[in-house]
Design a protein around this motif. Sequence first.
Motif: not given
Length: 180
Positions: A16, A19, A67, A75-76, A129, A131, A140, A144
């Motif tokens: 992640n 990204i 990230a 997360i995300g 983002v 992670p 990912f 994510v």
Amino acid sequence: MKKIFIGTVGYHNLRNHSIGPALLPRLREMRWPPGVEMDEFNWGPIAIVQEFQSRPEPFDRVIILAALERAGREIGDITVFRWQGGLPDEELIQRCVGDAVTGVISVENLLIIGEYFKIWPGETLVVDVEPGPEQAGEGFTEAVERAIPDLILTLQDLCVADSAKISILDPLYGETLIEV
């Protein structure tokens, strides 16, 4: 026509956390408004400063995709920050330069060194983002992966957003960017 640069930051092969560089090939295949350029920002803050200083015309807007782990997010989760500038004390600036010279890839170092050398336009944004914990590997997590369409829409929206919309984003300051 606004000149906009999208720069991705992150190490490769850290799931992640990767990204930005992992999405760059996909972003390059997409259609973008005229004036949008993109590249990795992993080639060192000093080299990026030199590249930006050598351009005949500055960018009107820079969007940095990365990230970063931040407390209180899932997360995300995607957060967009507006860089407000400001610098930490000289010792911390020197530490950022030292880290950059040794190859550390860091959004914080990039922002602070870029600020020191005055390369950032008034509209500099960080699309961040969440992670989760750092893990080695490719691909990912599901969270994510689900965030990628929204992330791409966010980047597209920021490329066409007017300055008034940019001004209401969460601020990010150089003097408080790095916790000592």
